[in-house]
Design an enzyme around this catalytic site. Structure first.
Site, PDB file in Angstrom:
ATOM      1  N   LYS A 139       0.641  35.097 -62.460  1.00  7.88           N
ATOM      2  CA  LYS A 139       0.682  36.259 -61.569  1.00  7.88           C
ATOM      3  C   LYS A 139       1.383  37.415 -62.263  1.00  7.88           C
ATOM      4  O   LYS A 139       2.381  37.965 -61.770  1.00  7.88           O
ATOM      5  CB  LYS A 139       1.374  35.881 -60.246  1.00  7.88           C
ATOM      6  N   ASP A 199      -7.348  37.435 -54.497  1.00  7.10           N
ATOM      7  CA  ASP A 199      -7.225  38.319 -55.652  1.00  7.10           C
ATOM      8  C   ASP A 199      -8.144  39.536 -55.493  1.00  7.10           C
ATOM      9  O   ASP A 199      -7.721  40.679 -55.660  1.00  7.10           O
ATOM     10  CB  ASP A 199      -7.579  37.533 -56.919  1.00  7.10           C
ATOM     11  N   GLU A 203      -6.782  43.479 -54.796  1.00  5.67           N
ATOM     12  CA  GLU A 203      -7.046  44.581 -55.737  1.00  5.67           C
ATOM     13  C   GLU A 203      -7.936  45.651 -55.123  1.00  5.67           C
ATOM     14  O   GLU A 203      -7.763  46.837 -55.385  1.00  5.67           O
ATOM     15  CB  GLU A 203      -7.576  44.076 -57.084  1.00  5.67           C
TER      16      GLU A 203
HETATM   17 MG    MG Z   1      -8.352  40.317 -60.221  1.00  3.72          MG
END
Ligand code: MG
Ligand code: NAD
Length: 354
Positions: A139, A199, A203
């Site tokens: 991470k 994820d 984002e």
């Molecule tokens: Mg990503």
């Protein structure tokens, strides 16, 4: 069991839970030598592992990996020798490279590893049934993985096992995570589905898409009201770092402690008017399109069609008034070595985040 914070019962492992010995005698091929690739290769080697690097002949990373003292092979040749293959090339080229150079050359019972779940979760890569599949996803960017490791610390990581034919893929995954320093901080259980969906959502809705759209909307509002773009840039874009640094250090509480009471009052009463229920409804739609594969489909199609839309959007954004103003603002800070996107693309990139 969910506790008072609503945490699920995902397991967290630390160094004491991970046995590096399970990697002894196993050759690890790291494919790609970018942000994550160079960090994994160097940390694994420093942890006593047998590491080789797989790259394209003539690619720009080849000389870097050789300079770092690695044996470097073309991807197919690296895979043929390896017991564990960690794939750290760009997500959007992985399926093609897997099909051509990785899949056909894997040893029976080899382990294939990823640092992001996209290609497995959306079935762009379907490993054969005699192959183990796991994920170790730090991470943090590669340069931080490396610098923390050198500092005796580590960047936390997520781990997941997708396919386990030899019965010890969890042990291998945990040992791998420990060998790049992640278990010094904590290695949290996940699945390819959870990692991929959260994820992408993070984002798109918040970290990259949400934040830049918010800053741009604020900047444009001030400019359209007749204010100088430089004022708009300072107030709506440049100072974001000060706020984010405080949140990183001590949460919203520390940030609010550090700003004026006027700013804090405005935060409470105006923030929810900006990010309101309609924004939340759109976020839910965005999550739905991630989960049902709509986003993946569009992104894969974009890559298969020469990235016409992606490249045009990149150019339009780079030419925008806020970007031109930002370059002038940053030049005012003598300690801030100006770095344009084009320069960073030429290879001085130190840490690509997502
Ligand atoms: Mg990503
Ligand atoms: P990167 O762009 O820094 O490096 C990718 C490397 O792959 C480069 O060396 C590039 O030259 C090489 N490459 C590109 N196309 C290739 C091809 N066709 N054949 C062979 N090599 C090719 O990428 P990265 O940020 O290190 O990401 C690698 C993986 O790690 C991705 O799955 C990403 O999602 C994941 N990840 C990244 C981060 C991060 O912070 N950067 C964090 C967690 C996970």
């Amino acid at each position: 069991m969910a506790n008072k914070n609503g945490y699920s019962d995902l397991k967290m492992f630390y160094d004491a839970d991970c046995d590096l010995n399970v990697l002894k005698g196993k050759k690890i091929a790291v494919i790609g030598y970018g942000s994550q690739g160079h960090a994994h290769s160097l940390c694994l080697r420093d942890s006593g592992m047998d590491v080789i690097v797989g790259l394209r002949k003539g690619g720009k990373s080849w000389a870097k990996a050789v300079d770092a003292g690695f044996q470097v092979y073309e991807i197919a040749d690296a895979v043929k020798q390896a017991d564990i293959v960690m794939i750290l090339i760009n997500d959007e080229v992985q399926a093609k490279v897997y099909k051509e150079s990785i899949g056909p050359n894997l040893k029976d019972g080899a382990y294939v590893a990823f640092a992001h779940g996209f290609n497995i979760h959306f079935q762009q890569i379907v490993p054969a049934s005699n192959i183990n599949v796991f994920m170790v996803a730090p991470k943090g960017p590669g340069h931080t993985v490396r610098s923390e490791y050198l500092d005796g610390k580590g960047v936390p990581a997520l781990y997941a096992v997708y396919q386990d034919v030899t019965g010890n893929t969890l042990d291998i995954a945990l040992a791998y995570a420990a060998a790049i320093g992640a278990a010094r901080a904590g290695v949290l259980e996940t699945t390819f589905k959870i990692e991929t969906e959260t994820d992408l959502f993070g984002e798109q809705a918040v970290l990259c898409g949400g934040v830049t759209a918010l800053m741009k909307a604020g900047f444009d509002t001030l400019v359209e009201a007749g204010f100088d773009p430089r004022n708009a840039y300072f107030e709506c874009i440049h100072e974001m770092k000060l706020i984010v640094d405080l949140i990183y250090k001590g949460g919203f509480s520390m940030m609010r402690y550090s700003i004026s009471d006027t700013a804090e009052y405005g935060d409470y009463v105006i923030g929810p008017r900006i990010i309101n229920d309609s924004v939340k409804a759109e976020m839910k739609q965005v999550l739905k399109e991630i989960q049902d594969g709509t986003f993946a489909l569009n992104w894969i199609a974009e890559n298969n069609n020469g990235r016409a839309h992606f490249n045009a959007m990149r150019r339009i954004e780079a030419e925008s008034l806020n970007e031109r103003t930002g370059a002038d603002i940053r030049a005012l800070y003598s300690w801030n070595k100006p770095e344009t996107l084009l320069e960073s693309e030429k290879g001085v990139k130190v840490g690509k985040l997502f």
